[in-house]
Design a protein around this motif. Structure first.
Motif, PDB file in Angstrom:
ATOM      1  N   THR A  11       0.850  -1.215   0.000  1.00 28.64           N
ATOM      2  CA  THR A  11       0.000   0.000   0.000  1.00 28.64           C
ATOM      3  C   THR A  11       0.876   1.252   0.000  1.00 28.64           C
ATOM      4  N   GLY A  12       1.899   1.261   0.861  1.00 32.48           N
ATOM      5  CA  GLY A  12       2.805   2.404   0.963  1.00 32.48           C
ATOM      6  C   GLY A  12       3.533   2.656  -0.340  1.00 32.48           C
ATOM      7  N   LEU A  13       4.002   1.568  -0.955  1.00 30.36           N
ATOM      8  CA  LEU A  13       4.741   1.699  -2.214  1.00 30.36           C
ATOM      9  C   LEU A  13       3.861   2.245  -3.333  1.00 30.36           C
ATOM     10  N   LYS A  14       2.613   1.777  -3.351  1.00 32.87           N
ATOM     11  CA  LYS A  14       1.690   2.250  -4.392  1.00 32.87           C
ATOM     12  C   LYS A  14       1.418   3.749  -4.228  1.00 32.87           C
ATOM     13  N   LEU A  15       1.170   4.165  -2.982  1.00 34.78           N
ATOM     14  CA  LEU A  15       0.926   5.590  -2.709  1.00 34.78           C
ATOM     15  C   LEU A  15       2.169   6.405  -3.074  1.00 34.78           C
TER      16      LEU A  15
END
Lengths: 226, 236
Positions: A11-15
């Motif tokens: 999730t963090g990487l996508k954001l």
């Protein structure tokens, strides 16, 4: 636990990736538009400089390190400095540093004229400060034998009433204006002048910036520095 | 498919029916030029964000979808700000803080969340165009009424080629303008009357539709019964 960590990481990487792409695109656009924006600002500054210079000729622009003053021009006549035009910045409705003002001071810190340049004020409220007539209430103040530049509406009301009792110009309209302020904003109380509307925040911002400019001229450039 | 485009113009007009994005709409509608500029900005941001959100709907994690939408919308708003400041500095100066505030315009985030995140790119483009044009037309309507009545002028873009300074002065109205329309109270008055008009129109349209549906149902159910009813009426 591992699954949760993996989900958080993905999730963090996508954001992060969305933010990174946005930053790159905006960086590229900034590279393309920056020269044009700079040229526009220089044009606006030159126009304001010509409007504010009533007599004498402006010298070279001198950059300074100060909280409110960005740079200044010395206005010379017969090899004597007759006034100083300052590029000032302060806090308006759009936050710190969003209020850009150019103001002309006598060597003793008296305000001769001022123009609001770049700003993020509210259209219909604070934006009215762009009108040259808005600055009239600050003119001929801040000098050695003059009242201080008002930084709050209460101070302005008080000064206007004093002007009237001293019998200076614009007697009737000045008192009417002061009474209107009292009727509209209520009777002034010390320290109770914050955040009413964009208009009052802008007034406070403009007043504070002009007062700081006057102090700078007095202490660093003008008569006290000879 | 064409319904996705037309719905935003009148039936689901963001300003008068859904009542979204009122704050900037009322604040910048003092001059027609501001309405055109703001409308163009909103159409661009709405179109860009709807396309991006629709394209990335399977990539964006459910839990951080709102921050992702905000980053996308804020990027498009920054693009509008930079281009406006570089090429139309006067308009940028007039619109002031409201250009930056497009980021939090409910119309844009609302369409990203309610429509683009659930539909195809094609539908999202049509939705964005319809909603954007609906918002712009609403803004234009308010601005024209306010500027004509409040100042007796219509401010447009100056055109050097034909020596047009950008301001149309409406003779008698210019000298006898109703200043209240130029102020915030005038904006609320105009908005109130326009909202009442749109409500009346919506109710009227719903009533006509209902009547048509009832007639159709009656015809489908018992055409014989209707004939006998007509005969009875003739006899009586």
């Amino acid at each position: 636990m591992k699954k949760l960590l993996k989900t958080i990481l993905i999730t963090g990487l996508k954001l992060f990736s969305i933010c990174a792409v946005s930053a790159v695109v905006l960086g590229m656009l900034n590279f393309l538009t920056e020269p044009k924006i700079k040229a526009n600002r220089i044009k606006q500054e030159n126009l304001a400089l010509a409007e504010l210079t009533s007599k004498g000729k402006p010298g070279e622009k001198k950059a300074v390190k100060d909280e409110t003053v960005d740079s200044y021009y010395e206005i010379m006549e017969d090899d004597q400095p007759v006034s100083y035009i300052l590029n000032l910045n302060g806090s308006g409705y759009g936050g710190p540093g969003t209020l850009k003002i150019m103001a002309n001071y006598t060597p003793d810190g008296g305000l001769l004229s001022a123009r609001l340049l770049d700003n993020k004020e509210t259209p219909g409220l604070g934006k009215k400060a762009e009108n040259p007539a808005y600055m009239n209430k600050f003119l001929n103040r801040g000098g050695t034998d003059q009242p201080p530049i008002p930084t709050t509406l209460e101070e302005l009301t008080r000064q206007m009433k004093q002007d009237t009792t001293r019998g200076t110009t614009q007697e009737k309209s000045s008192l009417q204006f002061a009474n209107f302020f009292e009727w509209f904003f209520g009777k002034p109380k010390e320290g109770n002048q914050d955040s009413v509307t964009g208009a009052t925040i802008t007034f406070k911002g403009v007043g504070s910036v002009l007062a700081a400019g006057s102090t700078y001229v007095k202490s660093r450039l003008g008569v006290n520095n000879d | 498919m064409i319904k996705e485009f037309t719905k935003g113009i009148i039936k689901e007009n963001p300003l008068f029916i859904i009542v979204l994005g009122l704050c900037p709409a009322l604040a910048v509608s003092t001059e027609v030029i501001n309405a055109i500029g703001m409308g163009a900005g909103v159409i661009f941001v709405l179109l860009g964000s709807n396309i991006c959100v629709s394209l990335l709907k399977n990539f964006i994690p459910e839990k951080v979808r709102i921050p992702c939408y905000i980053v996308i919308i804020a990027s498009f708003v920054t693009i509008v700000e930079m281009v406006m400041e570089a090429y139309t500095p006067d308009l940028y100066k007039n619109l002031g803080i409201f250009v930056s505030l497009i980021v939090v315009n409910c119309v844009i985030l609302g369409r990203a969340e309610a429509f683009a995140s659930k539909n195809s790119v094609g539908r999202s483009i049509l939705d964005a165009l319809g909603m954007g044009i609906g918002f712009t037309l609403g803004l234009l309507l308010i601005a024209i009424i306010r500027e004509v009545l409040g100042s007796g002028t219509i401010t447009l873009f100056p055109i050097k080629a034909i020596k047009f300074n950008g301001k149309l002065t409406l003779g008698w109205l210019n000298k006898n303008s109703l200043k209240v329309f130029a102020f915030a109270s005038g904006a609320l008055l105009v908005m109130g009357y326009l909202k009442a008009f749109f409500n009346w129109m919506e109710q009227r349209l719903t009533r006509i539709k209902q009547q048509e549906l009832e007639n159709e149902e009656l015809e489908k159910k018992e055409p014989g019964e209707k004939k006998s009813k007509d005969n009875m009426e003739k006899v009586s």
